[in-house]
Design a protein around this motif. Structure first.
Motif, short mmCIF file in Angstrom:
data_model
loop_
_atom_site.label_atom_id
_atom_site.label_comp_id
_atom_site.label_asym_id
_atom_site.label_seq_id
_atom_site.Cartn_x
_atom_site.Cartn_y
_atom_site.Cartn_z
N GLU A 274 0.83 -1.20 0.00
CA GLU A 274 0.00 0.00 0.00
C GLU A 274 0.86 1.26 0.00
N GLN A 275 1.88 1.28 0.86
CA GLN A 275 2.72 2.47 0.95
C GLN A 275 3.50 2.70 -0.35
N ALA A 276 3.96 1.63 -0.97
CA ALA A 276 4.66 1.76 -2.25
C ALA A 276 3.72 2.30 -3.32
N ALA A 277 2.50 1.79 -3.34
CA ALA A 277 1.52 2.22 -4.35
C ALA A 277 1.15 3.69 -4.18
N ILE A 278 0.93 4.11 -2.94
CA ILE A 278 0.56 5.50 -2.69
C ILE A 278 1.68 6.45 -3.13
N PHE B 120 1.62 -13.84 -1.31
CA PHE B 120 1.71 -12.84 -2.37
C PHE B 120 0.86 -11.65 -1.98
N ALA B 121 1.34 -10.45 -2.26
CA ALA B 121 0.55 -9.25 -1.99
C ALA B 121 0.73 -8.25 -3.12
N ALA B 122 -0.33 -7.54 -3.44
CA ALA B 122 -0.28 -6.52 -4.48
C ALA B 122 -1.24 -5.39 -4.13
N CYS B 123 -0.92 -4.19 -4.58
CA CYS B 123 -1.80 -3.04 -4.40
C CYS B 123 -1.82 -2.27 -5.72
N GLY B 124 -2.99 -1.94 -6.19
CA GLY B 124 -3.11 -1.23 -7.45
C GLY B 124 -2.56 0.19 -7.35
N ILE B 125 -1.76 0.56 -8.33
CA ILE B 125 -1.28 1.95 -8.44
C ILE B 125 -2.20 2.70 -9.39
N THR B 126 -2.36 2.15 -10.60
CA THR B 126 -3.37 2.65 -11.53
C THR B 126 -4.45 1.58 -11.66
N PRO B 127 -5.64 1.91 -12.14
CA PRO B 127 -6.73 0.93 -12.21
C PRO B 127 -6.34 -0.30 -13.03
N GLY B 128 -6.78 -1.47 -12.58
CA GLY B 128 -6.45 -2.71 -13.27
C GLY B 128 -7.63 -3.65 -13.31
N THR B 129 -7.41 -4.85 -13.82
CA THR B 129 -8.46 -5.85 -13.96
C THR B 129 -8.97 -6.31 -12.60
N LEU B 130 -8.05 -6.49 -11.65
CA LEU B 130 -8.42 -7.04 -10.34
C LEU B 130 -8.61 -5.98 -9.27
N MET B 131 -7.87 -4.89 -9.37
CA MET B 131 -7.91 -3.87 -8.32
C MET B 131 -7.98 -2.47 -8.92
N ASP B 132 -8.62 -1.58 -8.20
CA ASP B 132 -8.63 -0.18 -8.61
C ASP B 132 -7.29 0.44 -8.23
N GLY B 133 -6.99 1.58 -8.81
CA GLY B 133 -5.77 2.27 -8.46
C GLY B 133 -5.96 3.14 -7.22
N VAL B 134 -4.89 3.82 -6.82
CA VAL B 134 -4.97 4.72 -5.67
C VAL B 134 -5.85 5.91 -6.03
N ARG B 135 -6.77 6.24 -5.13
CA ARG B 135 -7.66 7.40 -5.32
C ARG B 135 -7.46 8.36 -4.16
N PHE B 136 -7.06 9.57 -4.47
CA PHE B 136 -6.81 10.57 -3.45
C PHE B 136 -8.05 11.41 -3.17
N PHE B 137 -8.20 11.79 -1.93
CA PHE B 137 -9.23 12.75 -1.55
C PHE B 137 -8.58 13.73 -0.58
N HIS B 138 -9.26 14.78 -0.23
CA HIS B 138 -8.67 15.78 0.65
C HIS B 138 -8.32 15.15 2.00
N GLY B 139 -7.03 15.10 2.29
CA GLY B 139 -6.58 14.56 3.57
C GLY B 139 -6.32 13.08 3.60
N GLY B 140 -6.38 12.40 2.45
CA GLY B 140 -6.15 10.96 2.49
C GLY B 140 -6.21 10.29 1.13
N ALA B 141 -6.25 8.97 1.15
CA ALA B 141 -6.31 8.19 -0.08
C ALA B 141 -7.01 6.87 0.19
N ARG B 142 -7.47 6.24 -0.87
CA ARG B 142 -8.12 4.94 -0.76
C ARG B 142 -7.40 3.96 -1.69
N THR B 143 -7.13 2.76 -1.18
CA THR B 143 -6.41 1.76 -1.97
C THR B 143 -7.18 0.44 -2.00
#
Length: 345
Positions: free
Chosen positions: A14-18, A292-315
Motif C-alpha cells: 500500500e505504501q509503495a503504491a501511494i 503474495f501481496a499486491a496493491c493497485g497503483i493505476t486501475p487494473g483488472t483485479l484492483m482499482d488504483g490509488v484514489r486521493f481525496f482531501h486529507g487521504g487516499a483509498r487503496t
C-alpha cells in the motif's frame, strides 16, 4: 508466517503504491519507481522479521535500496537485539517489484501495481535478470496446457478444459516485435488477443480468477516478474510455466547480456546448468509457505488504483496465501491528517 506478516505485507505494498501514484501521468517513470522503492523499504524495515531480498531492484552496485541480497526487517538492523532475538525468527526470502509497470504509471495507463512475494529461506527461485517465456492459465487447465506445445495446441486444450469455444478465449500478450508470429498464430486459431504494453504479473494472476475475461498469458517477459507471478499462481492453483531466455536475438528488445554464449556462462556461474529447463510454479515458488501481496497503483483488472481525496487516499489490495488457501481483497482508507470537525450552525 501468514498470521504474523499477513496484514503488514499489505501495508508494505500500500505504501509503495501511494508513493508511486503521486507521480501518475507526469512522465517520470524513474521517479515513480524510486519513490515506490523507498516507501516499500521503509515500511518493510518496521516489520518484526528477518528478511532477505532475492528478487529486487538489481545488484548492490546498481541499486541503493532493495538490492538483491539486502537484509530487511527490524531484526536485521544493527540494533536488532534491542527489539528482538533474531535467532528465534524464521529467515524469509522476499521478491519485490515496488512499481510493476513504471511506464504505465508515467503515462497514466491502467495495470500498474506494487507487488511482492515471500517464503521461507530458499522458497523462491532467485531468477537472474533475464527474460522468460511464460504460460499462465486457469486452474482447470493446470497440467494440461504445456509451454512446449504450440499456441494453437494449447488453445484447443484450454478450450476443452474450460468448456469454451476457442473463439471465446482471450489471451494476453506483451506488445513486442518478438511476439509478431505468436500473435498471428493466436488470431489464426480463432482466439482473441489483448495486447499490453507492460505489467504481465497482473495478466498472469487474472487468469486464475473467474470473470476477468482473461484465459491465458503467453509470450516472453522479464524473469523476476515470472517468479512473482508463479508465487501467486501456485497459491491460487493456477497453471504457470517459465523457461529462461538467454539468447538476445530471441528477445529482440531490451538488454540481456552481450551474447548467447556469455549468458549461458553467467547461468552456470549461478548454478543453473540447464538453460532450457522449463520450471513450473511449484519449482519457482517451492516454499512450504508462500504469500503474495499486491496493491493497485493505476486501475487494473483485479484492483482499482490509488484514489486521493482531501486529507487521504483509498487503496485496493490483494493478499494470497497457499496456507489458508485464500485470496483476500482489501479496501483501505488512509488518513494523512486528522479529520476536521465540522461545526453546524
Amino acid at each position: 508466517m501468514e498470521n504474523t506478516l499477513g496484514l503488514e505485507i499489505i501495508e508494505v505494498v500500500e505504501q509503495a503504491a501511494i508513493a508511486s501514484s503521486k507521480w501518475m501521468g507526469k512522465g517520470e517513470k524513474n521517479t515513480a519507481d524510486e519513490v515506490a522503492v523507498e516507501a516499500m523499504r521503509e515500511r518493510m524495515n518496521k516489520i518484526h522479521m528477518r528478511g532477505r531480498i532475492v528478487i529486487g531492484e538489481g545488484e548492490r552496485d546498481e541499486a541503493p535500496m532493495l538490492y538483491i541480497g539486502e537484509e530487511v526487517g527490524i531484526c536485521t538492523q544493527p540494533d536488532a537485539k534491542n527489539f528482538c532475538n533474531p535467532d528465534e525468527l524464521v529467515e524469509i526470502d522476499i521478491a519485490v517489484d515496488p512499481c510493476e509497470g513504471t511506464n504505465l504509471v508515467a503515462y497514466g495507463q491502467n495495470g500498474s501495481m506494487a507487488v511482492l512475494a515471500i517464503s521461507e529461506k530458499g522458497g523462491l527461485f532467485a531468477a537472474p535478470d533475464f527474460y522468460m517465456k511464460k504460460l499462465a492459465a486457469p486452474a482447470a487447465a493446470r497440467g494440461h496446457v504445456d509451454i512446449n506445445k504450440s499456441a494453437t495446441e494449447n488453445l484447443k486444450i484450454l478450450s476443452e478444459c474450460l468448456n469454451r469455444a476457442v473463439e471465446e478465449l482471450v489471451v494476453v500478450v506483451m506488445d513486442r516485435p518478438r511476439h509478431k508470429e505468436l500473435i498471428q498464430e493466436i488470431r489464426t486459431a480463432g482466439a482473441r488477443v489483448r495486447l499490453i504494453s507492460d505489467g504481465d504479473v497482473s495478466a498472469a494472476i487474472s487468469c486464475a480468477f473467474a470473470g476477468t475475461n482473461i484465459h491465458a498469458l503467453m509470450g516472453i517477459g522479464a524473469a523476476p516478474e515470472g517468479v512473482i507471478s508463479a508465487a501467486a499462481l501456485r497459491c491460487l492453483g493456477g497453471h504457470f510455466q517459465g523457461q529462461l531466455i538467454y539468447d538476445p536475438e530471441v528477445v529482440q528488445t531490451g538488454l540481456i547480456g552481450e551474447s548467447r554464449e556469455g549468458n549461458l556462462a553467467r547461468l552456470k556461474e549461478m548454478g543453473i546448468t540447464d538453460g532450457d529447463r522449463v520450471y513450473n510454479s511449484d519449482e519457482l515458488a517451492s516454499g512450504e509457505t508462500v504469500l503474495f501481496a499486491a496493491c493497485g497503483i493505476t486501475p487494473g483488472t483485479l484492483m482499482d488504483g490509488v484514489r486521493f481525496f482531501h486529507g487521504g487516499a483509498r487503496t485496493q489490495s490483494l493478499v494470497i496465501s497457499n496456507q489458508s488457501k485464500t485470496a483476500r481483497f482489501v479496501d483501505t482508507v488512509h488518513l494523512f491528517e486528522e479529520p476536521k470537525v465540522i461545526q453546524l450552525r
